[in-house]
Enzyme design. Structure first.
Site, PDB file in Angstrom:
ATOM      1  N   PRO A 122       7.808 -15.131  34.015  1.00  0.00           N
ATOM      2  CA  PRO A 122       7.407 -13.763  34.392  1.00  0.00           C
ATOM      3  C   PRO A 122       8.588 -12.887  34.773  1.00  0.00           C
ATOM      4  O   PRO A 122       9.662 -13.381  35.155  1.00  0.00           O
ATOM      5  CB  PRO A 122       6.519 -14.020  35.620  1.00  0.00           C
ATOM      6  CG  PRO A 122       7.117 -15.242  36.246  1.00  0.00           C
ATOM      7  CD  PRO A 122       7.549 -16.110  35.083  1.00  0.00           C
ATOM      8  N   TRP A 142      -6.352  29.934  49.696  1.00  0.00           N
ATOM      9  CA  TRP A 142      -6.815  29.397  48.408  1.00  0.00           C
ATOM     10  C   TRP A 142      -5.638  28.751  47.673  1.00  0.00           C
ATOM     11  O   TRP A 142      -5.683  27.569  47.330  1.00  0.00           O
ATOM     12  CB  TRP A 142      -7.471  30.508  47.589  1.00  0.00           C
ATOM     13  CG  TRP A 142      -8.911  30.706  47.929  1.00  0.00           C
ATOM     14  CD1 TRP A 142      -9.990  30.354  47.173  1.00  0.00           C
ATOM     15  CD2 TRP A 142      -9.464  31.266  49.135  1.00  0.00           C
ATOM     16  NE1 TRP A 142     -11.161  30.658  47.821  1.00  0.00           N
ATOM     17  CE2 TRP A 142     -10.879  31.226  49.026  1.00  0.00           C
ATOM     18  CE3 TRP A 142      -8.917  31.811  50.288  1.00  0.00           C
ATOM     19  CZ2 TRP A 142     -11.724  31.701  50.021  1.00  0.00           C
ATOM     20  CZ3 TRP A 142      -9.750  32.289  51.291  1.00  0.00           C
ATOM     21  CH2 TRP A 142     -11.143  32.227  51.151  1.00  0.00           C
ATOM     22  N   ARG A 150     -25.950  27.761  41.131  1.00  0.00           N
ATOM     23  CA  ARG A 150     -26.001  29.082  40.506  1.00  0.00           C
ATOM     24  C   ARG A 150     -24.992  29.169  39.358  1.00  0.00           C
ATOM     25  O   ARG A 150     -24.346  28.182  38.998  1.00  0.00           O
ATOM     26  CB  ARG A 150     -25.735  30.165  41.553  1.00  0.00           C
ATOM     27  CG  ARG A 150     -24.349  30.159  42.139  1.00  0.00           C
ATOM     28  CD  ARG A 150     -24.254  31.119  43.315  1.00  0.00           C
ATOM     29  NE  ARG A 150     -22.929  31.120  43.902  1.00  0.00           N
ATOM     30  CZ  ARG A 150     -22.673  31.355  45.181  1.00  0.00           C
ATOM     31  NH1 ARG A 150     -23.671  31.565  46.034  1.00  0.00           N
ATOM     32  NH2 ARG A 150     -21.441  31.355  45.642  1.00  0.00           N
ATOM     33  N   ASP A 151     -24.848  30.339  38.791  1.00  0.00           N
ATOM     34  CA  ASP A 151     -23.946  30.517  37.642  1.00  0.00           C
ATOM     35  C   ASP A 151     -22.499  30.630  38.125  1.00  0.00           C
ATOM     36  O   ASP A 151     -21.856  31.657  37.979  1.00  0.00           O
ATOM     37  CB  ASP A 151     -24.360  31.735  36.811  1.00  0.00           C
ATOM     38  CG  ASP A 151     -24.507  32.995  37.655  1.00  0.00           C
ATOM     39  OD1 ASP A 151     -24.236  32.957  38.875  1.00  0.00           O
ATOM     40  OD2 ASP A 151     -24.895  34.038  37.092  1.00  0.00           O
ATOM     41  N   GLU A 152     -22.014  29.533  38.687  1.00  0.00           N
ATOM     42  CA  GLU A 152     -20.643  29.493  39.226  1.00  0.00           C
ATOM     43  C   GLU A 152     -20.112  28.076  39.047  1.00  0.00           C
ATOM     44  O   GLU A 152     -19.469  27.801  38.055  1.00  0.00           O
ATOM     45  CB  GLU A 152     -20.651  29.936  40.683  1.00  0.00           C
ATOM     46  CG  GLU A 152     -19.278  30.307  41.209  1.00  0.00           C
ATOM     47  CD  GLU A 152     -19.360  31.110  42.500  1.00  0.00           C
ATOM     48  OE1 GLU A 152     -18.338  31.196  43.177  1.00  0.00           O
ATOM     49  OE2 GLU A 152     -20.446  31.634  42.837  1.00  0.00           O
ATOM     50  N   GLU A 211     -23.444  27.915  52.497  1.00  0.00           N
ATOM     51  CA  GLU A 211     -22.328  28.833  52.264  1.00  0.00           C
ATOM     52  C   GLU A 211     -22.195  29.842  53.401  1.00  0.00           C
ATOM     53  O   GLU A 211     -21.088  30.185  53.817  1.00  0.00           O
ATOM     54  CB  GLU A 211     -22.554  29.572  50.939  1.00  0.00           C
ATOM     55  CG  GLU A 211     -21.455  30.547  50.554  1.00  0.00           C
ATOM     56  CD  GLU A 211     -21.726  31.191  49.213  1.00  0.00           C
ATOM     57  OE1 GLU A 211     -20.755  31.622  48.560  1.00  0.00           O
ATOM     58  OE2 GLU A 211     -22.907  31.270  48.807  1.00  0.00           O
TER      59      GLU A 211
END
Length: 880
Positions: free
Chosen positions: A68, A542, A472-474, A750
């Site tokens: 090895p 962020w 939701r649309d996120e 939220e």
């Protein structure tokens, strides 16, 4: 390369063994994408005080370890993230590795060997090319999902087979009609222009001598489907495609390779549409019988077209999306015949139905998180997401589940055609299948419910990427949310490889000037609801995910190689913020999201917080500079460490000169000043008192948003104001964590006031930015682990720990455990009469320190804690 004979040293520590061999690849797949995998292990021992002093790793081409390669004896007290001591793996190569450790008693025996197999490491290894249906290209709305297939012949018994597969879009792939895995929504969502993940599966058992069929359905997914509240389509491309390469070894020694190429054919079936936001439409009457099996008559199917090999092909190294739980919901029939379903908790997934009905009968399933005042689904807060699955039956019994979509919901309504019987309903919970590693419990069931809500929110939003919400649309990878939540995420689930992958995309999506997009993977957001905000390319808090998340991963898992991988992005972000500082050393030149959703902010303007957003931004510049300095020290970049430490000091001083008086007036202002070392050391105690006073004056109600909330409780307890910290935690009034619990929350909200005290939901006031599954405020769980229970890492990967319980409020007991890289560490305390009993368990290879809470004195002398179990008894300090 050093070599060492397995018998060079006699094993002298028979009390300890090396177990849990693992690499940084946490995919569960048969292969690894790393040519030189990083290696980790654990120690197992009942002997107290076990520590590793050195280790040796051997790597061999065979499990008998003949000749090895060896690391030699390496002095180290850590069990994580060690270098591969052999030549890099070639594509498809198989090696074996094992470890032994030297403890205070000498060498252990060798561990059992671990096997590692390399994936396809270079583009030249791919003979396959993506294939798609030409007439499916350029759809402007969801349409029928393409079905792709090819038959092939194996002249002998298959003895080994690897399928390397991915798609532009999301795929469900079968061999001879049997799924190649239980993985869902593969290959997940990455920065597709730069990186496309594939999976490697062992499909030997799915093949037979003679005729075989390889087939797949390929849906739009994130690649071509709707994204963002503007419901953009074709963000990454206007055609889905399948890329697959099957390599089969036969009993006669020959090999057969089947690839996606021009010999494939495609058509359409029962899946008439599938979209992540909208749901799926399945018409079982149109499903071609036997299309996944050999012998299917596909002469009328369309020849495929071939696309170039995508950029950045690499095997997935993190866990896949799977069904992780099945829930049996409550059902009742409404007066109009609608079946109302209550899963009992807010979750991410879908309904699995068993129905029977005539051909052409329709079953429609709609989803929502909450009910309106009349007890029906409140769907307006889903915005443009239809969240509806529709099935048309072929006649007879059928089991129905949606394809290539998911829903965030607690409640559902099922409407059927006449003569349809819904025989059974199950809820399948879907998430990235991360290993649960953290637990917390205390004497207050409200706090236990809060903790359970945090766990559900993480599970529901860790789906391919860390999303803000699943309904939701996120459903986007907002950087601010995971910045706030990362320490909790890393203690509750094993989030290392999952967030490592997400950070890889952050690095790829980072702007040339170092700015970090608001969402990763980066999707053009256009106007931000509820109002357009003019950003200078990034937002404080962020963008700081670039520094905070790697730091949290290093603290939790101790992998310096992960820090090294993400160092460039960390540094680029900090340098970007420096370039935007004003002459006075503060950052005030562009609009910020600030302490988003501060409870005092107007519903229509969630960025208008009580704490000045420029102060918040400047504080985060200082915070990230300090995290980068710490990273430089860990990586041996001492000159850079000094430079960024000086940046932290300068920025902190500038922030305090300009906003010191203002910061003392808000909970977020004080919390950031204390947590980020903005306040001078001489004023720290006074700011702690100011924060405690603000909490008392507000009746224990929280007054922080996304950026302040993770730091307010640690700031209070860190300055000795445990009573006020518990006042915030246990406050049942709005806004507060236990207010949400009292209103029946099963996940984190939220908005603090998403449901009003009278039980109504003010949709008009809050607009459509109203999610009931948003994990950011769940950052509180990190404080539950570290302060309430008192389990805190003080060295990367929990190599050393503080056992520092801080009882308070009305709690009489608490306990927490975390499965660390060394093993499970735990602490439990309880108060009975005038005795505080503490029990702590430290895993082998670690040491700890005990810190008694204020007002309590330990009966025993505790200079330090060795690995093993410890029981301590404390009594109140007697006043003189």
């Amino acid at each position: 390369m050093k070599t060492s004979s397995p018998t060079a040293h006699h094993a002298t520590d028979a009390t300890t063994s090396v177990t849990g061999l693992r690499t940084a690849d946490d995919s569960g797949l048969v292969a690894t994408p790393y040519p030189m995998p990083r290696l980790s292990w654990s120690l197992s021992s009942e002997r107290p005080g076990v520590l590793q002093h050195a280790y040796e790793i051997q790597v061999s081409a065979d499990p008998s370890f003949t000749g090895p390669a060896s690391s030699g004896e390496v002095e180290s007290d850590t069990v994580t993230d060690h270098a591969w001591p052999a030549q890099p793996l070639n594509s498809r190569e198989i090696r074996y590795w094992r470890v032994r450790a030297r403890t205070d008693l000498g060498w252990t025996e060798w561990s059992d060997p671990a096997r590692v197999e390399a994936a396809l490491l270079d583009d030249v290894d791919w003979a396959a090319r993506p294939v798609h249906l030409p007439d499916d290209r350029g759809r402007t709305s969801p349409g029928p999902v393409p079905l792709l297939r090819r038959e092939f012949h194996l002249p002998a018994e298959p003895v080994s087979a690897r399928l390397y597969v991915t798609s532009l879009g999301v795929h469900r792939t079968t061999v001879n009609g049997r799924p190649v895995s239980g993985d869902l929504l593969e290959p997940g969502w990455t920065s597709y222009p730069h990186r496309l993940l594939y999976a490697a599966y062992d499909v030997t058992d799915l093949l037979v001598p003679g005729a075989n069929a390889l087939s797949a359905a390929v849906g739009d997914g994130w690649y071509r489907g709707h994204l963002t509240w503007h419901k953009k389509r074709d963000v990454y491309g206007d055609s889905t495609a399948l890329l697959a390469q099957l390599e089969v070894g036969l009993a006669d020694g020959t090999r057969v390779t089947v690839t996606t190429d021009g010999r494939w054919k495609g058509g359409y079936g029962g899946l008439r549409a599938a979209d992540l936001y909208d749901g799926c439409e399945l018409d079982l009457r149109h499903e071609p019988h036997g299309w996944q099996l050999p012998g299917f008559a596909d002469q009328d199917w369309e020849p495929v077209a071939v696309l170039p090999l995508p950029q950045g092909l690499t095997q997935r190294a993190h866990p896949p999306v799977r069904v992780v739980q099945v829930v049996r919901p409550e059902r009742r029939t409404l007066p109009d015949g609608t079946i109302a379903v209550d899963a009992g908790e807010n979750l991410t997934g879908w309904l699995r139905l068993r129905v029977e009905g005539p051909a052409g009968a329709v079953v429609t399933v709609r989803h929502a998180e909450v009910l309106d005042g009349e007890g029906r689904l409140l769907t307006s807060i889903l915005r443009g997401a239809r969240a509806t699955d529709q099935y048309t039956l072929a006649g007879g019994p059928a089991e129905l589940t949606p394809e290539f979509t998911f829903h965030g919901f607690r409640y559902a309504e099922i409407v059927t055609s006449p003569d349809v019987t819904v025989e059974a309903i199950d809820v399948e919970v879907v998430a990235s299948d991360l290993r649960r590693i953290g637990e917390f419990r205390c004497s207050d069931e409200r706090v236990n419910t809060l903790y359970a809500n945090v766990v559900r929110s993480q599970r529901g939003n860790f789906l391919a990427v860390p999303t803000d919400c699943p309904q939701r649309d996120e459903r986007l990878g907002w950087t601010g949310d995971i910045m706030a939540f990362a320490p909790t995420a890393c203690a509750t689930f094993d989030s290392g490889s999952f967030l490592d992958s997400w950070l890889t995309d952050l690095r790829l999506e980072q702007r040339p000037d170092g700015a970090v997009p608001l969402v990763i993977p980066d999707v053009p957001l256009g106007e931000l609801p509820p109002a357009e905000l003019p950003f200078a390319g990034a937002a404080a808090g962020w963008g700081d995910a670039a520094t905070v998340v790697p730091a949290a991963l290093y603290e939790a898992y101790g992998q310096s190689s992960m820090l090294e991988r993400h160092y460039a992005a960390m540094r680029a972000w900090v340098d970007f913020t420096v370039d935007h500082l004003d002459e006075d050393g503060t950052w005030s030149g562009n609009a910020q999201l600030g302490d988003w959703l501060d409870p005092s902010a107007p519903p229509e303007d969630p960025a208008r917080a009580t704490t000045d957003s420029a102060y918040v931004a400047t504080a985060f510049v200082a915070h990230s500079a300090r995290l980068l300095a710490d990273t430089d020290r860990e990586l041996g970049r001492l000159d850079d460490a000094a430079r960024y430490e000086a940046l932290h000091r300068r920025t902190a001083e500038a922030a305090w000169r300009k906003w010191g008086d203002h910061a003392r007036t808000t909970q977020t202002g004080c919390a950031l000043a204390l947590a980020f070392a903005i306040v001078p050391a001489t004023e720290r105690a006074d700011v702690g008192k100011a924060l405690a006073s603000l909490v008392r004056a507000n009746g224990g109600r929280i007054a922080t948003g996304f950026l302040g909330t993770p730091f307010v409780l640690p700031a209070l307890s860190g300055t000795g104001h445990t009573a006020e910290a518990y006042e915030l935690l246990l406050n049942p009034e709005c806004p507060g964590w236990l207010y949400q619990v009292a209103r029946g929350a099963t996940t984190m909200w939220e908005r603090w006031d998403a449901i009003r005290p009278d039980g109504t939901i003010d949709v008009e006031k809050a607009g459509t930015m109203l999610s009931f599954n948003h994990y950011a405020y769940g950052a509180v769980a990190s404080w539950l682990y570290r302060s309430v229970a008192g389990l805190r890492p003080t060295a990367p990967g929990y190599r050393t720990l503080d056992i520092a319980p801080r009882p308070g409020g009305t709690l009489t007991s608490a306990e927490a455990s975390v499965s660390t890289p060394y093993g499970t560490a735990s602490v439990a305390w309880s108060i009975s009469g005038d005795t505080l009993a503490v029990r702590a368990v430290l895993p082998p290879g670690t040491t700890g320190r005990f810190s008694a809470p204020e007002g309590w004195r330990c009966a025993e002398t505790v200079d330090g804690l060795a690995a093993g179990s410890h029981s301590l008894s404390l009594r109140p300090v007697t006043s003189p």
